[in-house]
Design a protein around this motif. Sequence first.
Motif, short mmCIF file in Angstrom:
data_model
loop_
_atom_site.label_atom_id
_atom_site.label_comp_id
_atom_site.label_asym_id
_atom_site.label_seq_id
_atom_site.Cartn_x
_atom_site.Cartn_y
_atom_site.Cartn_z
N TRP A 116 -29.16 -62.82 -61.21
CA TRP A 116 -28.10 -61.21 -61.26
C TRP A 116 -28.99 -59.33 -62.58
O TRP A 116 -28.93 -60.45 -63.43
CB TRP A 116 -27.24 -61.31 -60.91
CG TRP A 116 -26.39 -62.32 -60.11
CD1 TRP A 116 -27.06 -62.08 -59.27
CD2 TRP A 116 -25.58 -62.77 -60.10
NE1 TRP A 116 -26.80 -63.05 -58.15
CE2 TRP A 116 -25.65 -64.11 -58.56
CE3 TRP A 116 -24.79 -63.17 -60.11
CZ2 TRP A 116 -24.79 -64.46 -57.91
CZ3 TRP A 116 -23.36 -64.18 -60.30
CH2 TRP A 116 -23.92 -64.78 -58.90
N ILE A 117 -29.72 -58.77 -61.88
CA ILE A 117 -29.50 -57.59 -62.81
C ILE A 117 -29.51 -56.32 -62.09
O ILE A 117 -29.56 -55.82 -60.94
CB ILE A 117 -31.12 -57.65 -63.20
CG1 ILE A 117 -31.51 -58.76 -63.39
CG2 ILE A 117 -31.48 -56.39 -64.11
CD1 ILE A 117 -33.70 -58.53 -63.86
N GLY A 118 -28.12 -56.00 -62.78
CA GLY A 118 -27.93 -54.59 -62.26
C GLY A 118 -26.42 -54.09 -62.82
O GLY A 118 -26.89 -54.35 -64.27
N TYR A 165 -32.16 -50.19 -54.86
CA TYR A 165 -33.81 -51.14 -54.63
C TYR A 165 -34.19 -49.92 -55.43
O TYR A 165 -35.10 -50.38 -55.57
CB TYR A 165 -34.09 -50.57 -52.94
CG TYR A 165 -33.86 -51.88 -52.25
CD1 TYR A 165 -34.07 -53.18 -52.73
CD2 TYR A 165 -32.61 -51.86 -51.51
CE1 TYR A 165 -33.10 -54.28 -51.34
CE2 TYR A 165 -31.87 -52.11 -50.47
CZ TYR A 165 -32.65 -53.73 -50.86
OH TYR A 165 -31.87 -54.95 -50.11
N GLY A 166 -34.61 -48.52 -55.52
CA GLY A 166 -35.18 -47.95 -56.42
C GLY A 166 -34.80 -47.71 -57.63
O GLY A 166 -35.93 -47.89 -58.36
N ASN A 170 -30.72 -56.45 -58.59
CA ASN A 170 -30.56 -57.11 -56.80
C ASN A 170 -29.14 -57.26 -56.79
O ASN A 170 -28.23 -57.94 -56.21
CB ASN A 170 -31.37 -58.30 -57.06
CG ASN A 170 -30.92 -59.50 -58.41
OD1 ASN A 170 -29.58 -59.07 -58.94
ND2 ASN A 170 -32.20 -60.07 -58.88
N PHE A 171 -28.00 -56.22 -57.44
CA PHE A 171 -26.58 -56.65 -57.51
C PHE A 171 -25.72 -55.17 -57.95
O PHE A 171 -26.50 -54.72 -59.64
CB PHE A 171 -26.05 -58.04 -57.99
CG PHE A 171 -25.83 -57.76 -59.57
CD1 PHE A 171 -24.07 -57.57 -59.20
CD2 PHE A 171 -26.48 -58.20 -60.61
CE1 PHE A 171 -23.73 -57.28 -60.94
CE2 PHE A 171 -26.11 -57.73 -61.83
CZ PHE A 171 -24.47 -57.95 -62.27
N VAL A 172 -25.10 -55.25 -57.88
CA VAL A 172 -24.33 -53.71 -58.21
C VAL A 172 -22.54 -54.26 -58.24
O VAL A 172 -22.01 -54.35 -57.82
CB VAL A 172 -24.22 -52.37 -56.94
CG1 VAL A 172 -23.21 -51.31 -57.28
CG2 VAL A 172 -25.12 -51.98 -56.61
N LEU A 218 -23.15 -56.73 -53.48
CA LEU A 218 -21.93 -55.78 -54.40
C LEU A 218 -20.71 -56.42 -54.38
O LEU A 218 -20.10 -57.47 -53.86
CB LEU A 218 -21.53 -54.54 -53.23
CG LEU A 218 -22.23 -54.02 -51.96
CD1 LEU A 218 -21.23 -53.05 -51.55
CD2 LEU A 218 -23.10 -53.37 -53.06
N VAL A 219 -20.25 -56.31 -55.66
CA VAL A 219 -19.16 -57.08 -56.46
C VAL A 219 -17.98 -56.15 -56.06
O VAL A 219 -18.07 -54.41 -56.71
CB VAL A 219 -19.66 -57.11 -58.19
CG1 VAL A 219 -18.33 -58.43 -59.28
CG2 VAL A 219 -20.98 -58.15 -58.20
N PRO A 220 -17.13 -55.92 -55.58
CA PRO A 220 -16.19 -54.95 -55.26
C PRO A 220 -15.02 -54.87 -56.73
O PRO A 220 -14.78 -56.23 -57.27
CB PRO A 220 -15.26 -55.85 -54.01
CG PRO A 220 -15.91 -57.15 -53.61
CD PRO A 220 -17.78 -56.75 -54.18
#
Length: 666
Positions: A116-118, A165-166, A170-172, A218-220
């Motif tokens: 996971w990279i975000g 994406y820009g 791959n995760f937020v 998405l990580v709430p």
Amino acid sequence: MLSILMLIISIAVDSSEQVLRSNEPTIRDEPAVVQELPSTQTEQSETGEPTLEEKIGQLFLPTIHRVHGLLSAERNFLGKYKPCGVVLTTIIEPKAGTDLVSFVKMATAGAKLPMWIGGDLYELSKLPRGAVSRYVDIPPLLSVCANPDDEVLNRFFRVWRTYAYGLGLNFVMGPHLSLASELEGTASNLHCLGSNPNIAGEIVDSFFKLWANESLMLVPMDFPGGATNKKGVEPSVLLTPDAMLMENDLVPFSVLVKNGHPVLHVGTTLVPTIDPAGMPACVSEYVIDKLLRKQLNYGGVVIAGPLDSPEVVKYMSPSEAGIRALRVGADVLYFQGELNTVARAIDRVKYAIDTGELTQERIEESYAKVKALKDRQFAISIPKDAEKIKGEVLQKSKGDVYEDAYYIIKNSITLVRNHGDLLPLEKGSVAGIGITGAVGVQELSQALSKYHKNIAVQDMRSSFRLGYIEKFEIERAEKTVGKAPIVICIVASALRLAEQEEMVSRLKNVGSKVVAVVLGHPSALSCAKKADAILIAYAEPTSYSIAIKAVAETIVGLPAFRFRNVLAPSELYSGREYKFSLKEVVAMPAGRLPVSVGENFPEGASLSFPLEGLIRKCQWKIGDKVKFDTPEFSFSFPLPGEYTIELKVQGPDKTEKVKTFSVVVK
């Protein structure tokens, strides 16, 4: 060749810090001191199954504080421990982001599971040391809460999606799902869901459903809420009584649990109404085990932390916090600081297993959840249109991202006072206008000059750097713009409010009609109490330019509009004549106040401009046959039954919207 070149660049970063741009404020990459980590022999699985050490690594989420490349110690850490992912903190430009993502993937080559990279999209686009960002700013969540119609939510989703994406993520880490604070003296926070838990739940439900087919995760953030209850450097505190949580702070999280969202973040907020020991939520048995796991019956991945934050370290070391979080039901341990701290925490988990303090089964349980989530996420292919998104679109002042951000801000603008129908100031309708404030004065003057002449300005730009307006600036404004029949005072929640309140009051006292434009959090309404008209635009300081443009169009009679939810009386009867009017259905401007500010400005408050002359076209259609093209009409339903009434409206800026109402006639 590309991999070799990127490795050479990364190694070069170790020996020197690089200047990012020669014609902008100098920004240097200043990493935390990360020492070389000793490499140890790790037992390898002969079957291809991950070892216990590799499974433990997958339960850790560290933070990389880099803008260019990776230090050798960082590469060593990632290669040795292969964590489940990394959180990035700053991406100075899109290409730097995609390069950094590639460096991380290279460093973790051979990992059994994808990385996971975000990060937090709002934080990633901020530049250090006050440097000017070239990114189009993402509108804050509170602006969506001011007008959460379908089009606003769709555009908000598009902005987030394009950003993620820009930047090659791959995760937020987001969005933040706390409700707005109702405590006096708390920091103004635009990244919240407003005061109404029911509206918050509807927004969360709609927004997350838009992500159903995306390969992004998405990580709430911030379970169980309360993150906005923060004063200065003090920790956030959730103060809602335990018995009232389900109807308030937990509503947005309960929606996600019900919908089966696979991951939640538990933050560092103190929870004295839940946990008698007063522990931060991320290490609290009462929050994670009893409330989230058992009461809400949540079986997804729980990310806890940051476990090295001051709120946690006050009670225990980060390593002990990791052990405690795993014991109470967390799966992934999030750290925001030094990688050495993370390495010690990983080794502490290994020691706890060796000594029986933690069971291997507990590690296996969390690893299985992380693996299942990654298998599910990475089985979804990146949509073809997303593959074509280039990071450069995030930095254009024109284009889809900018237009979507502008649409959201404009549709959130809220009118909460309009004595004597002072607004709108249509073209040529006033003899003169004065404009003053610490921000946006020149921009607003330029935008209004297309519609009005005789505009006087008193710019207090230096006050923004100070954080407050100086007395002599107010006195100077009285003598200059105070002579205008109408004065527009720009008020910013990012500045101290006392002097801004004095500015509004003194300009009102000299006899001018005062229009207060509040930029930022609605808490600044308190310093606009004496204004004749008040508009609010929910924007961060970095996006004031977008907000000022939207405010200017609203002031001159080109606002956005929305449909109200109520069309007619709750009970209708056949054979009786009823009057229908646009005044009851259309709100212009479109926003509604998403938080309460004292007794005078309750949550949900909104006023509308007089609609005469602003609506270009309208058409009512009852059923399939009956049509009216006037703002008002009377109609008698011939028979009982259910009827549909479709209303199509074209606003002053030529925007068209359609709303269909269903009514039951007895």
